[in-house]
Design an enzyme around this catalytic site. Structure first.
Site, short mmCIF file in Angstrom:
data_model
loop_
_atom_site.label_atom_id
_atom_site.label_comp_id
_atom_site.label_asym_id
_atom_site.label_seq_id
_atom_site.Cartn_x
_atom_site.Cartn_y
_atom_site.Cartn_z
N HIS A 122 -3.14 31.04 55.37
CA HIS A 122 -3.00 30.14 54.08
C HIS A 122 -2.35 28.40 54.39
O HIS A 122 -0.88 29.25 53.86
CB HIS A 122 -2.71 30.84 52.61
CG HIS A 122 -3.49 30.34 51.69
ND1 HIS A 122 -2.86 29.12 50.72
CD2 HIS A 122 -4.04 30.83 51.16
CE1 HIS A 122 -3.26 28.50 49.67
NE2 HIS A 122 -4.28 28.99 49.59
N ASP A 199 4.12 37.41 53.70
CA ASP A 199 2.67 36.37 52.43
C ASP A 199 1.74 37.91 51.82
O ASP A 199 1.07 38.17 52.09
CB ASP A 199 1.89 35.37 52.75
CG ASP A 199 0.53 35.12 51.35
OD1 ASP A 199 1.09 35.54 50.46
OD2 ASP A 199 0.26 34.01 51.80
N GLN A 202 -3.12 38.34 49.08
CA GLN A 202 -4.24 39.20 49.25
C GLN A 202 -4.09 40.64 49.54
O GLN A 202 -4.92 41.44 49.70
CB GLN A 202 -5.01 38.41 50.06
CG GLN A 202 -5.35 37.35 50.04
CD GLN A 202 -6.12 36.91 48.47
OE1 GLN A 202 -6.44 37.52 47.94
NE2 GLN A 202 -6.23 35.54 47.80
N LYS A 225 -3.67 36.83 41.05
CA LYS A 225 -4.16 37.93 41.71
C LYS A 225 -4.27 38.80 41.36
O LYS A 225 -5.00 39.82 42.36
CB LYS A 225 -3.58 36.83 43.26
CG LYS A 225 -4.15 35.62 43.32
CD LYS A 225 -4.15 35.54 44.64
CE LYS A 225 -4.27 34.29 45.00
NZ LYS A 225 -5.70 33.73 45.24
N CYS A 363 -8.69 27.15 51.63
CA CYS A 363 -7.51 26.61 52.06
C CYS A 363 -6.83 27.37 53.53
O CYS A 363 -5.39 27.90 53.09
CB CYS A 363 -6.02 27.15 50.96
SG CYS A 363 -5.91 26.31 49.79
N1 PMP Z 1 -2.03 33.10 50.33
C1 PMP Z 1 -3.04 33.46 50.35
C2 PMP Z 1 -2.94 34.75 51.44
C3 PMP Z 1 -3.46 33.02 50.03
O1 PMP Z 1 -5.04 34.07 49.17
C4 PMP Z 1 -2.97 32.57 48.32
C5 PMP Z 1 -3.92 32.51 47.65
N2 PMP Z 1 -5.25 31.91 47.68
C6 PMP Z 1 -1.50 31.98 48.13
C7 PMP Z 1 -0.55 32.53 49.78
C8 PMP Z 1 -1.28 31.05 47.27
O2 PMP Z 1 -1.51 31.34 46.02
P1 PMP Z 1 -0.76 30.46 45.20
O3 PMP Z 1 -2.15 29.46 44.88
O4 PMP Z 1 -1.46 31.45 43.29
O5 PMP Z 1 0.11 30.10 44.49
#
Ligand code: PMP
Length: 404
Positions: A122, A199, A202, A225, A363
């Site tokens: 991401h 990270d 997910q 999430k 993203c």
């Molecule tokens: N890493 C991953 C794998 C994600 O899916 C996301 C959110 N889509 C993020 C980081 C960033 O999360 P946040 O926008 O809540 O900071």
């Protein structure tokens, strides 16, 4: 039996109608809906207990402080961290990763050094590291992807050098749903004496997390999430690492003593929590984690596995539909494209039927570049989704695809 009907009643938003159709919410990878107990925790905090924490001796301040520290303990227990002082509250996984990139980069990365990321990250686990490496004149090496959406672990093994300082990798890909072999990834890095940040944006909502069993050095996730409010996130780190890192932001709360000439920093976790923390949402995160535990994360994992397997089978039978990412081990999300249609058109038509999916690059623009596609449509699942919803989605999608 998984109590799906009772669970769905816990989420008031699921009774919404969208364009006169019942809401079918298949966008939990972007953000999850909130159970009534989490909504109640927010209302209750602002109605009964609100007061700034840590600095007051009056009763409300003490209650508020206790709720905040209780939330930290709940996070610790949820990820089986050894100590609650290793749990740093941030606003999101994005902030957690920016904190780490800044602090770790400041302390440990110099000109010519290297870090390892993967090609499926991401943007929030890529851009902060790019910024840090630009500042430090360091280099990022990337674990490549296979067409299947899996990481090339053999190549990963060859990326280490004497200059490698850190590995930071997603446990589960938000675009592809791939569950990465994170324990193996960590073991390989540790064999080179390189620390690993996971990270968990997910993964934490889909599978049990035990940071001690994983033996990762850092683990980051976002509250929103995992059925908690927006604006609260976590960075967990091993005590010896967090003690060794410089603070990320300066201000109130993160200091022991301050003079005009010098500041002595506070102990963990406060060293990394400058300013008034988001104590209300932290409390609600604790409540959300309790809610998840009341159902059982293993039960949720099993239920969601059934959903994703069923959805995959149904989608594989739709002619003209192409699933992006076919790793044998997937969680949470399925990305797809449809021959002759832009994903945004698919998303818009499904929305007219009340079905909420996400379309775009999620993203993860480098993943789109890898597959040479502009975007995907993505369905993603939460603990409240039912088999009936999956069938309704698949039936509707089949009709939509036939239109194109
Ligand atoms: N890493 C991953 C794998 C994600 O899916 C996301 C959110 N889509 C993020 C980081 C960033 O999360 P946040 O926008 O809540 O900071």
């Amino acid at each position: 039996m998984y109590p799906i009907e009772a669970i769905r009643k816990d989420f008031p938003i699921l009774t919404q109608r969208i364009h006169s159709n019942p809401l079918v919410y298949l966008d939990s990878a972007a953000t999850t809906q909130k159970p009534q107990c989490v909504i109640d925790a927010l209302v209750d905090s602002y109605s009964r207990t609100n007061s700034n924490i840590h600095r007051g001796i009056h009763s409300l301040s003490q209650i508020s402080t206790d709720l905040y520290e209780q939330a930290r303990e709940r996070v610790r227990a949820f990820i089986n961290a050894p100590q609650s002082k290793e749990v740093i509250f941030t606003k999101s996984v994005t902030e957690s990763l920016n904190l780490l990139a800044c602090s770790f980069g400041e302390a440990y990365v110099g000109e010519g050094d290297e870090i390892i990321l993967s090609a499926m990250e991401h943007h929030s686990n890529l851009v902060p590291w790019q910024m840090m490496c630009e500042r430090k004149k360091a280099t990022i090496r990337f674990v490549p992807l296979f067409e299947s959406g899996e990481l090339d672990i053999e190549t990963y093994k060859t990326l280490f050098s004497k200059r490698t300082k850190l590995v930071s990798i997603a446990h589960v890909s938000n675009s592809l749903g791939t569950v990465n072999p994170i324990k193996e990834i960590i073991e390989i890095a540790h064999a080179h004496k390189v620390p690993v940040c996971v990270d968990g944006a997910q993964s934490v909502q889909h599978t049990p997390i035990d940071v001690q069993a994983l033996d990762c050095d850092f683990f980051a996730f976002s509250g929103h999430k995992i059925y908690a409010p927006t604006g609260i996130g976590v960075l967990w780190g091993k005590e010896q690492w967090l003690n060794a890192l410089p603070p990320y932001q300066g201000g109130g709360g993160m200091i022991k003593t301050v003079s005009l000439a010098h500041t002595e920093y506070n102990v963990l976790p406060f060293k990394f929590e400058a300013g008034t923390p988001n104590y209300v949402d932290a409390h609600a995160l604790g409540v959300a984690l309790e809610y998840v535990q009341s159902i059982g994360i293993q039960e949720i994992e099993k239920h969601e596995h059934t959903l994703i397997t069923h959805a995959t089978k149904r989608m594989q039978h739709i002619e003209g539909l192409h699933i992006i990412g076919n790793a044998p081990n997937k969680a949470g999300a399925i990305s797809f494209t449809v021959h002759g249609a832009h994903p945004a058109d698919i998303g818009m038509i499904l929305d007219k039927k009340g079905i909420a999916i996400r379309t775009g690059t999620h993203c993860t623009e480098p993943i789109m570049q890898f597959y040479n596609i502009p975007a995907t449509a993505r369905v993603s699942f939460g603990l409240y989704n039912s088999m009936e919803e999956i069938d309704f989605f698949a039936d509707t999608l089949q009709k939509v695809v036939h239109m194109f």
